[in-house]
Design an enzyme around this catalytic site. Structure first.
Site, PDB file in Angstrom:
ATOM      1  N   ASN A 152       0.815  -1.214   0.000  1.00 45.17           N
ATOM      2  CA  ASN A 152       0.000   0.000   0.000  1.00 45.17           C
ATOM      3  C   ASN A 152       0.851   1.267   0.000  1.00 45.17           C
ATOM      4  O   ASN A 152       0.527   2.233  -0.699  1.00 45.17           O
ATOM      5  CB  ASN A 152      -0.913   0.026   1.215  1.00 45.17           C
ATOM      6  CG  ASN A 152      -2.287  -0.578   0.968  1.00 45.17           C
ATOM      7  OD1 ASN A 152      -3.147  -0.526   1.839  1.00 45.17           O
ATOM      8  ND2 ASN A 152      -2.513  -1.159  -0.193  1.00 45.17           N
ATOM      9  N   HIS A 171      -9.780   3.665  -6.142  1.00 42.57           N
ATOM     10  CA  HIS A 171      -9.690   3.400  -4.708  1.00 42.57           C
ATOM     11  C   HIS A 171      -8.265   3.516  -4.182  1.00 42.57           C
ATOM     12  O   HIS A 171      -8.060   3.904  -3.041  1.00 42.57           O
ATOM     13  CB  HIS A 171     -10.239   1.997  -4.441  1.00 42.57           C
ATOM     14  CG  HIS A 171     -10.532   1.711  -3.004  1.00 42.57           C
ATOM     15  ND1 HIS A 171     -11.460   2.424  -2.268  1.00 42.57           N
ATOM     16  CD2 HIS A 171     -10.027   0.777  -2.141  1.00 42.57           C
ATOM     17  CE1 HIS A 171     -11.519   1.943  -1.040  1.00 42.57           C
ATOM     18  NE2 HIS A 171     -10.660   0.946  -0.937  1.00 42.57           N
TER      19      HIS A 171
END
Length: 293
Positions: A51, A269
């Protein structure tokens, strides 16, 4: 550019371990300064490193970055709990284990929900909060969203093609999803233990049971208590998010007393990946703004 702005961090160089009574928590650490806790999202093959690895160079110039790996995703030691239930306890174990006081926190998707729940229950934990999609409740869009349905498809039938379809739903531009990213995700997502944990979260029966339990519970949902979060909060969102549609942001924007909203165009997203520089600029301006409590 200076050397500091171009510095990259490697996996092994930043990996750390914190033994706790409920297993080893693994995390990545980079930079010096006030502590900044980074919490990852959910989904096939996710890790905190994947991430946030691209954002460490920018944030480590200002903060001691601590990227926690939640139990149940194949990096930290697993627990017997549902991964979503284990995550908040992992955060408090982590902060206590490192003897950290109040920290700034960045939470992506599930990580943002974890941060929000903790901020409601423990106002002392966080100085400032940044969320990346995910918090709130759909107002106009159907739920679950397209990305969640594709996530359930992969969890039920884990094929490479299903993984790619899900990954494409996470972004505005499918070119962001490289072959290398697919291979990384595929290897971890199909690990038997990690896949079993994912099915506890996103198997269709498991998700239906979880939603039914929430509806039957006397405990109010977290999104109805967002007004209790008093820490300054930056809510960041991709305008084209197909996992957590933008209309979810209306609730936190209206009810959280110190929230501000930053929407990034041409972005799905994975805001911190797809609009990396713009997102980093907005987050750093917020976290380094004078006058934070």
């Amino acid at each position: 550019m200076t050397e500091a702005t171009t510095r990259t961090f490697g996996y092994d160089e930043t990996l750390r371990e914190l033994p706790t009574e409920q297993g080893v928590l693994r995390y990545h650490e980079a930079g010096e300064g006030p502590p900044l806790l980074l919490l990852h999202g959910s989904g096939p093959g996710v890790t905190g490193w994947r991430n946030y690895r691209g954002n460490l160079a920018a944030f480590a110039r200002h903060f001691r970055c601590l990227v926690l790996e939640f139990p149940g995703f194949g990096v930290s030691d697993p627990t017997d709990e549902h991964p979503m239930a284990a995550a908040p306890q992992a955060v408090t174990r982590f902060l206590d284990g490192l003897s950290l006081g109040r920290v700034d926190v960045v939470g992506n998707s599930m990580g943002g929900i974890v941060a929000a729940n903790l901020a409601i229950a423990r106002p002392d934990l966080f100085r400032r909060i940044v969320t990346v999609g995910g918090i709130g409740r759909s107002v106009f869009s159907p739920a679950p969203g397209e990305g969640i349905n594709l996530l359930m498809d992969f969890t039920e039938n884990p094929t490479r093609e299903a993984l790619v379809r899900w990954m494409h739903s996470m972004v505005y531009d499918p070119e962001v999803v490289t072959d290398e990213m697919v291979e990384e995700r595929w290897t971890q997502a199909t690990d038997p233990d990690t896949l079993a944990a994912a099915r506890r979260m996103y198997g269709r029966k498991a998700l239906a049971a979880s939603m039914a339990a929430a509806e039957a519970s006397d405990r109010p949902p977290y999104w109805s208590m967002l007004h209790k979060i008093t820490a300054p909060t930056l809510v960041t969102w991709g305008r084209d998010d197909r996992v957590s549609p933008l209309d979810m942001a209306l609730l936190p924007m209206r009810t959280m007393p110190k929230a501000e909203l930053h929407v990034l165009p041409d972005c799905g997203h994975w805001v911190m990946i797809e609009q990396k520089e713009a997102w980093e600029s907005a987050v750093l301006a917020f976290l380094t703004r004078p006058g934070g409590s």
